[in-house]
Design an enzyme around this catalytic site. Structure first.
Site, PDB file in Angstrom:
ATOM      1  N   GLU A  34      20.816  14.025  -2.626  1.00 24.39           N
ATOM      2  CA  GLU A  34      22.135  15.060  -2.634  1.00 24.39           C
ATOM      3  C   GLU A  34      21.878  15.366  -4.171  1.00 24.39           C
ATOM      4  O   GLU A  34      23.428  15.780  -4.710  1.00 24.39           O
ATOM      5  CB  GLU A  34      22.531  12.982  -2.939  1.00 24.39           C
ATOM      6  CG  GLU A  34      22.892  11.949  -1.618  1.00 24.39           C
ATOM      7  CD  GLU A  34      24.021  13.085  -0.537  1.00 24.39           C
ATOM      8  OE1 GLU A  34      24.577  13.830  -1.105  1.00 24.39           O
ATOM      9  OE2 GLU A  34      24.074  12.962   1.031  1.00 24.39           O
ATOM     10  N   TYR A 117      30.234   9.254  -5.846  1.00 26.25           N
ATOM     11  CA  TYR A 117      29.616   9.570  -4.991  1.00 26.25           C
ATOM     12  C   TYR A 117      28.039   9.501  -4.756  1.00 26.25           C
ATOM     13  O   TYR A 117      27.805   9.368  -3.117  1.00 26.25           O
ATOM     14  CB  TYR A 117      29.520  11.274  -4.426  1.00 26.25           C
ATOM     15  CG  TYR A 117      29.349  12.119  -3.557  1.00 26.25           C
ATOM     16  CD1 TYR A 117      29.519  11.026  -2.549  1.00 26.25           C
ATOM     17  CD2 TYR A 117      27.550  12.381  -3.869  1.00 26.25           C
ATOM     18  CE1 TYR A 117      28.916  11.910  -0.949  1.00 26.25           C
ATOM     19  CE2 TYR A 117      26.980  12.979  -2.388  1.00 26.25           C
ATOM     20  CZ  TYR A 117      27.378  12.428  -1.222  1.00 26.25           C
ATOM     21  OH  TYR A 117      27.117  13.421   0.128  1.00 26.25           O
ATOM     22  N   ASP A 135      33.528  12.781  -0.669  1.00 35.85           N
ATOM     23  CA  ASP A 135      33.246  13.835  -1.684  1.00 35.85           C
ATOM     24  C   ASP A 135      34.109  14.763  -1.078  1.00 35.85           C
ATOM     25  O   ASP A 135      35.491  13.951  -0.681  1.00 35.85           O
ATOM     26  CB  ASP A 135      31.721  14.777  -0.609  1.00 35.85           C
ATOM     27  CG  ASP A 135      31.804  14.923   1.080  1.00 35.85           C
ATOM     28  OD1 ASP A 135      32.971  14.385   0.838  1.00 35.85           O
ATOM     29  OD2 ASP A 135      31.427  16.002   1.056  1.00 35.85           O
ATOM     30  N   CYS A 190      37.428  21.516   9.228  1.00 38.16           N
ATOM     31  CA  CYS A 190      38.782  21.533   8.327  1.00 38.16           C
ATOM     32  C   CYS A 190      38.097  21.714   6.688  1.00 38.16           C
ATOM     33  O   CYS A 190      37.977  20.992   5.488  1.00 38.16           O
ATOM     34  CB  CYS A 190      39.154  19.249   8.437  1.00 38.16           C
ATOM     35  SG  CYS A 190      40.954  19.551   7.636  1.00 38.16           S
ATOM     36  N   CYS A 197      41.541  24.234  13.679  1.00 35.51           N
ATOM     37  CA  CYS A 197      42.055  23.091  13.888  1.00 35.51           C
ATOM     38  C   CYS A 197      41.525  23.211  15.607  1.00 35.51           C
ATOM     39  O   CYS A 197      41.929  22.077  16.762  1.00 35.51           O
ATOM     40  CB  CYS A 197      43.736  23.769  13.498  1.00 35.51           C
ATOM     41  SG  CYS A 197      44.171  22.847  11.756  1.00 35.51           S
ATOM     42  N   CYS A 200      39.397  21.570  16.219  1.00 36.03           N
ATOM     43  CA  CYS A 200      38.997  19.996  15.753  1.00 36.03           C
ATOM     44  C   CYS A 200      39.049  18.261  16.769  1.00 36.03           C
ATOM     45  O   CYS A 200      40.803  18.300  17.440  1.00 36.03           O
ATOM     46  CB  CYS A 200      40.129  19.907  14.625  1.00 36.03           C
ATOM     47  SG  CYS A 200      40.351  17.790  14.032  1.00 36.03           S
ATOM     48  N   CYS A 206      47.051  14.471  13.240  1.00 32.68           N
ATOM     49  CA  CYS A 206      47.162  15.018  12.074  1.00 32.68           C
ATOM     50  C   CYS A 206      47.534  14.540  11.362  1.00 32.68           C
ATOM     51  O   CYS A 206      49.054  16.316  12.179  1.00 32.68           O
ATOM     52  CB  CYS A 206      46.293  16.589  11.872  1.00 32.68           C
ATOM     53  SG  CYS A 206      46.108  17.266  10.381  1.00 32.68           S
TER      54      CYS A 206
END
Length: 288
Positions: A34, A117, A135, A190, A197, A200, A206
């Site tokens: 991280e 985060y 995030d 995305c 899309c 997706c 959406c």
DNA sequence: AATTCGTGGGT
DNA sequence: TACCCAAGAAT
């Protein structure tokens, strides 16, 4: 909730096989990952992470070496202050947490370099606790799918965490998957530039798509300062020189790196102020 | 709250 | 080519 189920299902079939997702990777490995992933693309982290964990398999291993070793090993990941903070993190974990990465968000938030985060990412992905993890990817997915905006505006921690919390399933394990899944969706479908899309799993719900993909209207984000000729570039040049030198670097050698003396001195002074560089007589080295 | 802080790849 | 963007944090 109408997006958690399809996104989770999509994730289980499409997720990337990343090191920190392997079973038994460990909280320390996840914490290091991280740190490295802060503002740094996944593909650039893979190799340095493996080398780092092979060299320092536990927080105590890292805490036992001079911080300059961490700065050197950080290499070209960028934002080298993260190396200082990760080392400081290892010291605190070793001295105050018995060498074990803490699992509570409020404990994690006390660690150097660990913000909203990273604290939640560790609590969720390393320990399975139920928290929203937000995030840049998550913020973009929520902005589009929920708010119908092309992009997220400026970050607002409370609002962003609340928006993500509202999407999480009740079950801890399911919520953990949803956190990873929405992040992954933002990372590979995305995306900021050219969202896919057609691939997706939540295109049918959406809001952004339903509204016909309106352009972003909101406060303009501050333009990123140009790197070429910046203090950042000079700092990078100086630190790169120190990283690759086993002996103290002289002022003459630093002068060869950048012609503008005033800017060079400013960059050097800021590196010293940050603790990334120390004076050794009239020369300079990484911190011991 | 707005800035600062690296580096490299994508468009 | 010049941007834009990337699993943010600290000040």
């Amino acid at each position: 909730m109408t997006i958690a189920a399809p996104v989770n299902e999509w994730f289980l079939r499409n997720r990337r096989d990343l090191p920190w997702r392997r079973a038994g990777f460990g909280a320390w490995g996840i914490l290091v990952s991280e740190f490295m992933l802060q503002q740094t693309p996944v593909v650039r982290v893979i190799e340095p992470l493996a080398a780092w964990l092979e060299r320092w398999p536990t927080p105590a291993d890292l805490a036992a070496v001079p911080v300059g070793e961490a700065v050197r090993a950080w290499g070209r990941l960028g934002y080298p202050r993260r190396a200082l903070r990760l080392h400081a993190c290892a010291v605190v974990i070793t001295e105050e947490f018995g060498g074990v990465v803490p699992e509570r968000v409020d404990d994690l938030l006390t660690l150097p370099g660990v913000g909203e985060y990273t604290a939640r990412a560790v609590a969720v992905f390393a320990y399975g606790h139920r928290h929203p993890v937000v995030d840049t990817n998550v913020r973009r997915v929520i902005a589009r799918a929920i708010d119908g905006q092309a992009d997220a505006g400026p970050a607002s921690t409370n609002r962003d965490l609340a928006a993500m919390a509202a999407l999480l399933p009740q079950d801890d394990a399911d919520a953990r998957v949803t956190n990873a899944a929405i992040m992954e969706l933002g990372a590979i479908v995305c995306t900021a530039r050219s969202p896919k899309c057609a691939e997706c799993p939540i295109a049918d719900v959406c809001a952004w798509r339903a509204d016909g993909y309106p352009e972003y209207r909101g406060p303009a984000r501050a333009a990123q300062a140009r790197y070429e000729g910046s203090d950042r570039q000079v700092r990078g040049l100086i630190l790169a020189e120190l990283r690759t030198s086993d002996i103290p670097v002289t002022r003459d050698e630093l002068e060869a790196l950048w012609p503008d003396a005033a800017q060079r001195e400013r960059a050097l002074a800021s590196l010293v102020a940050d603790g990334l560089v120390v004076a050794s007589g009239s020369d300079f080295t990484l911190p011991q």
